[in-house]
Design an enzyme around this catalytic site. Sequence first.
Site, PDB file in Angstrom:
ATOM      1  N   ASP A 275       0.863  -1.174   0.000  1.00 46.77           N
ATOM      2  CA  ASP A 275       0.000   0.000   0.000  1.00 46.77           C
ATOM      3  C   ASP A 275       0.912   1.240   0.000  1.00 46.77           C
ATOM      4  OD1 ASP A 275      -2.139   1.728   0.006  1.00 46.77           O
ATOM      5  OD2 ASP A 275      -3.257   0.652   1.553  1.00 46.77           O
TER       6      ASP A 275
HETATM    7  C1  NOJ Z   1      -4.065   3.916   0.167  1.00 45.61           C
HETATM    8  C2  NOJ Z   1      -5.241   2.988   0.233  1.00 45.61           C
HETATM    9  O1  NOJ Z   1      -5.192   2.248   1.435  1.00 45.61           O
HETATM   10  C3  NOJ Z   1      -5.330   2.022  -0.928  1.00 45.61           C
HETATM   11  O2  NOJ Z   1      -6.567   1.347  -0.850  1.00 45.61           O
HETATM   12  C4  NOJ Z   1      -5.178   2.749  -2.220  1.00 45.61           C
HETATM   13  O3  NOJ Z   1      -5.306   1.849  -3.304  1.00 45.61           O
HETATM   14  C5  NOJ Z   1      -3.821   3.435  -2.231  1.00 45.61           C
HETATM   15  N1  NOJ Z   1      -3.770   4.411  -1.149  1.00 45.61           N
HETATM   16  C6  NOJ Z   1      -3.520   4.125  -3.547  1.00 45.61           C
HETATM   17  O4  NOJ Z   1      -4.237   5.285  -3.662  1.00 45.61           O
END
Ligand code: NOJ
Length: 729
Positions: A275
Amino acid sequence: MIALLALILSLPAAAAPSADVEARVQELLSKMTLEEKLGQLQQLDGRADGKASPELFDLARTGRLGAVLGVLGSSEINALQRAALENSRLKIPILFGFDVIHGYRTIFPIPLALASSWDPGEVESAARVSAREAEATGLRWMFSPMVDIARDPRWGRVAEGAGEDPYLGSAMARAWVRGYQGDDPSQPGRVAACAKHWVGYGAAEGGRDYGTTEISERTLREIYFPPFKAAVDAGALTLMSAFNDLDGVPSTANRFTLTDVLRGEWKFSGFVVSDYNAVHELINHGVAQDGAQAAARALTAGVDMEMVSRDYAQNLPELVRAGAVPLSAVDEAVRRILRVKFELGLFERPYADPAREDAELLSAASRAAARRAAERSLVLLQNDGGVLPLSKSLKTVAVIGPLAVDRAALLGSWSGEGRPADAASVADAVRAALPGARVIASTGGAIGSLSDADIQSASEAARAADAAIVVLGESADMSGEASARSSLDLPGRQLELARAAAAAGKPVVAVALNGRPLTLAPLLSTVPAVLEAWQPGTEGAAAVAAALFGDANPGGHLTMTFPRSTGQIPIYYDHKNGGRPASESDHFTSKYIDGPWTPQFPFGWGLSYTTFTLSGLSVTPAVAAPGATAIVRVEVSNDGARAGDAVVQLYLRRRFAEVTRPVAELKGFSRVGLKSGESRVVEFALGPAELGFLGADMKFSEPPGDYEITVGTSSVGGLTARLTVGGRR
Ligand code: NOJ
């Protein structure tokens, strides 16, 4: 002959021998320098305006950028891709990803709403349309589906998932992956799915996003893993590692989940992306002292691609040269990423076609799919006295509340490139549905700034009208990432609006727009009818109006329990019985002294403008041999005056086992459309997959035993029957 040729030509490329892909991967890998390899492991973010920075162009030209997120639109995507393909030594295309969670430009209902349709076909259609729009712009990778099981509605991200149940969540996970990837993800209109967040992220303590989690291995395997397993089995090309820590080990450095389970047990061959910044955050977790340790831990645990932080690119050259991280670990990650790029056909078709972008975005077909999905996601929570649907011959209607004109609230969080201006407001949709009526809109300011004058105006509007529609709930930013709430009450003074409208003595109904279950008791005792519309997307308002005036019959059911109070959380239907289950008559049982233990609305709840009866439940055979499959049949009849959809749900309860089992487990469901007076027999199969569970040894088994089967239209109530496996004990 021609038919045969057509058949051969239409065979999905995924069916082509993967030896070919493996050979291409190997050949490319053998030519790569360490820096080029690490480039493939790096994903970086575009700028806030969707453009790529000069630095990204630089990295692309020098073969040091494997993937990006948030670079948007065919012209910018093609420009960055061209920089990579025309300048870099090995001409490896960049993989473009984005958070397309419930639509790219045409926004569908939030995933929690789509799940409320209890129709995986509806989810698959939403994913297919979203993929077509996104892929036409050059995006080839959706950061979706979020398949985290969520049992705590304070967590804002419940909006992005399918709710609290692993069986339903697995069905929806498969549908998302199929809708995105199809049979052949290299085809135009198809993209790679990313099942996230691996794993346990939805169990954040206190519902606070990014929080720590405490989950036993049994609960992990029985509750949190299944939707991921379903996504992997459906062919999901990628997974995203989560922000949480699990039994002392962050998910982004967790060898047990990332390698032992994912690779060892499940044979997953795609790649795992961290993430956003999660590799670097291993330092905050306190399991890495610096970026070098973070990189070493994440990579060797099984995180192949690093999103946004740059610990791999900055530290792995030194770590590999020093022998602290084996080159083979880097090579394996590169292999997995290249494999996905080949499977996506990115080398053959790296660019977007701007003409397709123009044709696909917000097309009539996309809008029609979003409209149908919104209608099928509506849940009628309460309808006392049958006040809904409202008559179309009303002369004057009041539409009350800030959300009645808040078009962003219809789109919800993570709404891609969706634009509020593309959507009609609920007030507009009511006007369109009743062209001959006078519609008085009393909408006040924002939710947070409702004044005495706004409440007075709501009261006057209701008094001047034949009926009032109060639109209330949450604005778009009150759910989603980093939007945990400690209270699930209607925010601000919205309840006062409803009370003011109700005091006028006219029929009053409420439409709820929200991204999570709310505590609605005070509203439910104020107005006779509440229609749960969630955040229904670009076409949501028209769907709401159709339901309000009877052109549509709500048929959705909840996939997450609505608590009566936040103090009841966590509350979910498939809990354990315990030794002292709650009982009114016995003080020393599992309950509260200051309120009920039962939910406001249970999992599976949903009303209709018609009524359904279930009858003739049978289980054949009622005594089954181990390993056999029993067939459960029930007849469902529409005995009301309107056509409508019933959601027939099958729950199992294992009566006795060496480990405690939930009081109910969903193991089958079917949404059935029935005309007035029509009946149909619904059939469910219960085999080892449905009847089995993890024994005390954590091994999946289906030992002989007795099961209680309940079939109903909610997790509470229904017809019951017995099934015995392996002879009576
Ligand atoms: C953080 C989020 O937890 C995730 O779900 C998302 O895909 C990413 N950022 C990218 O934006």
